[in-house]
Scaffold this motif. Structure first.
Motif, mmCIF file in Angstrom:
data_model
loop_
_atom_site.group_PDB
_atom_site.id
_atom_site.type_symbol
_atom_site.label_atom_id
_atom_site.label_comp_id
_atom_site.label_asym_id
_atom_site.label_seq_id
_atom_site.Cartn_x
_atom_site.Cartn_y
_atom_site.Cartn_z
ATOM 1 N N ARG A 1 0.973 -0.641 0.015
ATOM 2 C CA ARG A 1 0.047 -0.099 -0.481
ATOM 3 C C ARG A 1 0.572 0.948 0.060
ATOM 4 O O ARG A 1 0.696 2.424 -0.312
ATOM 5 N N ARG B 1 3.553 3.104 10.838
ATOM 6 C CA ARG B 1 3.399 3.414 9.181
ATOM 7 C C ARG B 1 2.071 2.037 9.149
ATOM 8 O O ARG B 1 1.767 1.272 9.805
ATOM 9 N N PRO B 2 1.288 2.518 8.216
ATOM 10 C CA PRO B 2 0.552 1.609 8.196
ATOM 11 C C PRO B 2 0.313 0.549 7.728
ATOM 12 O O PRO B 2 1.361 0.398 7.175
ATOM 13 N N LEU B 3 -0.466 -0.690 7.732
ATOM 14 C CA LEU B 3 -0.082 -1.959 7.491
ATOM 15 C C LEU B 3 -0.325 -2.100 5.841
ATOM 16 O O LEU B 3 -0.754 -0.828 4.952
ATOM 17 N N GLY B 4 0.142 -2.889 5.165
ATOM 18 C CA GLY B 4 0.576 -3.067 3.862
ATOM 19 C C GLY B 4 2.017 -2.594 3.453
ATOM 20 O O GLY B 4 2.196 -2.199 2.317
ATOM 21 N N GLN C 1 -8.011 -0.563 8.918
ATOM 22 C CA GLN C 1 -7.930 0.353 8.049
ATOM 23 C C GLN C 1 -6.590 0.691 8.700
ATOM 24 O O GLN C 1 -6.032 1.725 8.010
ATOM 25 N N ALA D 1 -5.131 0.079 10.909
ATOM 26 C CA ALA D 1 -3.590 -0.349 12.323
ATOM 27 C C ALA D 1 -2.765 -0.079 11.190
ATOM 28 O O ALA D 1 -2.226 0.363 10.323
ATOM 29 N N HIS D 2 -0.990 -0.185 12.288
ATOM 30 C CA HIS D 2 0.202 -0.062 12.131
ATOM 31 C C HIS D 2 0.591 -1.564 11.379
ATOM 32 O O HIS D 2 0.531 -2.430 12.181
ATOM 33 N N TYR E 1 -6.088 -5.004 2.705
ATOM 34 C CA TYR E 1 -4.539 -3.670 3.518
ATOM 35 C C TYR E 1 -3.263 -4.296 3.567
ATOM 36 O O TYR E 1 -2.213 -3.977 4.427
ATOM 37 N N GLY E 2 -3.146 -4.799 2.965
ATOM 38 C CA GLY E 2 -1.621 -5.469 2.526
ATOM 39 C C GLY E 2 -1.145 -6.695 3.480
ATOM 40 O O GLY E 2 0.189 -6.691 3.611
#
Lengths: 318, 196
Positions: A111, A185-188, B90, B92-93, B117-118
């Motif tokens: 992402r 950092r965001p997931l992905g 959505q 979360a880190h 979400y990866g």
């Protein structure tokens, strides 16, 4: 195996003291094969003592079929390759080059991408940045270098990343804080680094400590084959014997003797040249980044591109 | 409970669920009230922040008083539970680990949200518990038929009688179903409860 094409060193640009950029084009002006961001090529450099094959990351635009670009820093401990490119290489000269291979690909499902470059490690980062910019992906670039004049590809990166390029200049006491970089950092998110060994290790350790899985942390580092004592190699299948000189790698000695072992990176990273050890009367110095501890302990495998023997004789299944 | 060795390579095998100590924060999704498992996990919560999303009425009732989690979201059905899960994922880190407990239909739908979400497989641990009912994907019309307990089922999309295979798609989170009587129309084995 190991197919090579003859290209022309069509342009040489001095980027900074000790850093040169080279353009490689086809002799007939035709198109070059496509490659993906993060790929490298192996140049066969015609040194006085014989051919020296060195891997270099492609730095340009993967969609540019007219030229391949590499940027080379003159290594203080050069085994001859980077010194030759800096002193003897001339525009218009023909040079043999392998097809591109990619050991540092981008994660297509990410992402967000965090690209980190240390010094001349910026080269694959530029090709990644180009591809990400073209795809419209979310990315940022962090570029650490010694002094302002060594930020050789800053302008190119600025065009690609805009305000998402961050430079860290050691002479101004600026350093990257990996903990801060990777925090929140965001997931992905995927993080990539190409740079010196200490930086790579610090990067992986910090990411792991912060709960990042290894699948999201990518790095590339080619080792130069270290010199050492001369030793003897016996080829079990062809019943031949050859000597690896102290400033030569085992892979280079095998090639000089006319064998063609497979290779991709020549820097201990890819595993392509893995060779079976039949017998060994000395100690193997494993210098690669590929074999597991268990494989090293078994004494059954060697990566001839960077690993050698402390004297004595090794018999391999070739 | 995990079945014995799968008959086919694609069929998931679920290992006993443990917290992943490499994670910096943790999210537990509960779609079946497996008491021994949940009591064991919550009695020794992991290091780092823990959030729990419950998507089952019995578990929601029972786990309401749990204090092990910093965040507790109680939903009484799967669709609400999946929505709550998505709203947490959505925001979360990196560093989060996801634990999915429940029937395969529930945990693989949740895994699908995480993948969007990866999140990749090293960040997600699944454990099948509760009903063995299967989500079945029709290879002819691509419709999904959920809650299948029998060896044969009428496709919810095209009405063909499907044989439920062990062949599992992680991307779709479903077992493959194909028409049982395609070669000899009308010739079908007896219907049996295979996935209670």
């Amino acid at each position: 195996m190991n197919a090579e094409i003859a290209l022309v060193l069509s342009r040489i640009v001095e980027l900074a003291p000790g850093i040169r950029e080279f353009w490689l084009t086809r002799e007939d002006g035709g198109e070059l094969p496509a490659y993906s961001g993060g790929s490298h090529i192996v140049l066969s450099l015609p040194l006085p003592g014989g051919i020296r094959r060195n891997p270099y990351s492609l730095v340009g635009d993967p969609n540019d079929h007219q030229k391949w670009r590499i940027a080379v820093r003159r290594q203080e401990q050069s085994r001859g390759g980077s010194a030759w490119l800096h002193e003897s290489a001339r525009e218009g000269q023909s040079i043999k080059v392998s097809m591109p291979a990619n050991l540092f690909p981008m994660a297509r499902l990410a992402r967000h991408h965090i690209l980190v470059a240390g010094g001349i490690g910026v080269t694959p980062i530029v090709s990644h940045a180009r591809e990400l910019a073209r795809l419209g992906e979310s990315f940022e670039v962090h570029y650490a270098h010694r002094a302002p004049e060594f930020g050789v590809l800053t302008n190119e990166l600025r065009q690609l990343a805009g305000s998402d390029l961050y430079c860290y200049v050691a002479s101004r006491n600026e350093t990257i804080d990996f903990r801060e970089l990777l925090n929140g950092r965001p997931l992905g998110t995927h993080a990539y680094l190409c740079g010196p060994q200490g930086m790579v290790e610090d990067f992986h350790k910090t990411a792991r400590d912060m709960g990042w899985p290894d699948t999201h942390v990518h790095s590339e580092r080619f080792l130069a084959p270290p010199p050492g004592e001369a030793f003897t190699v016996r080829l079990a299948r062809s019943a031949r014997e050859l000597v690896v000189k102290s400033d030569q790698s085992m892979l280079e000695a095998l090639e000089a003797a006319g064998t063609e072992p497979p290779f991709l990176c020549r820097g201990g990273a890819c595993g392509q040249c893995e060779t079976e050890v039949v017998a060994c009367d000395s100690t193997i110095q494993h210098n690669d980044l590929f074999l597991s501890q268990a494989e090293r302990d078994s004494g059954r495998k060697i990566m001839p591109c960077v690993s050698r023997l402390s004297g004595g004789c090794i018999t391999i299944n070739l | 409970m995990s079945a014995a060795a799968p008959s086919i390579k694609s069929q998931p095998v679920y290992r006993p669920l443990e917290w992943d100590t490499a994670g910096a924060s943790h999210l537990l999704f509960v779609a079946a009230d497996d008491r021994p498992l949940l009591d064991r996990l919550l009695a020794a919560p992991p290091h780092g922040e823990l959030a729990v999303v419950v998507a089952d009425p019995i578990a929601a009732e029972r786990l309401g008083k749990t204090t092990a989690a910093a965040q507790m979201v109680l939903r009484h059905d799967l669709s609400d539970g999946l929505k709550s899960l998505e709203s947490i994922v959505q925001k979360a880190h990196m560093g989060l680990r996801l634990y999915l407990v429940g029937p395969e239909d529930a945990i693989w739908q949740a895994a699908g949200i995480a993948a969007r979400y990866g999140m990749l497989s090293p960040e997600i641990r699944l454990f099948q518990t509760g009903t063995k009912a299967r989500p079945v994907f029709c290879v002819h019309c691509r419709a999904m038929t959920r809650g299948v307990r029998t060896n044969l089922v009428d496709c919810s999309g095209c009405g063909r009688t499907l044989f439920v295979r062990d062949h599992f798609s992680r991307r779709l989170g479903a077992y493959m179903g194909f028409q049982i009587d395609a070669e000899e129309p009308g010739v079908k084995p007896p219907v049996e409860v295979a996935y209670p």
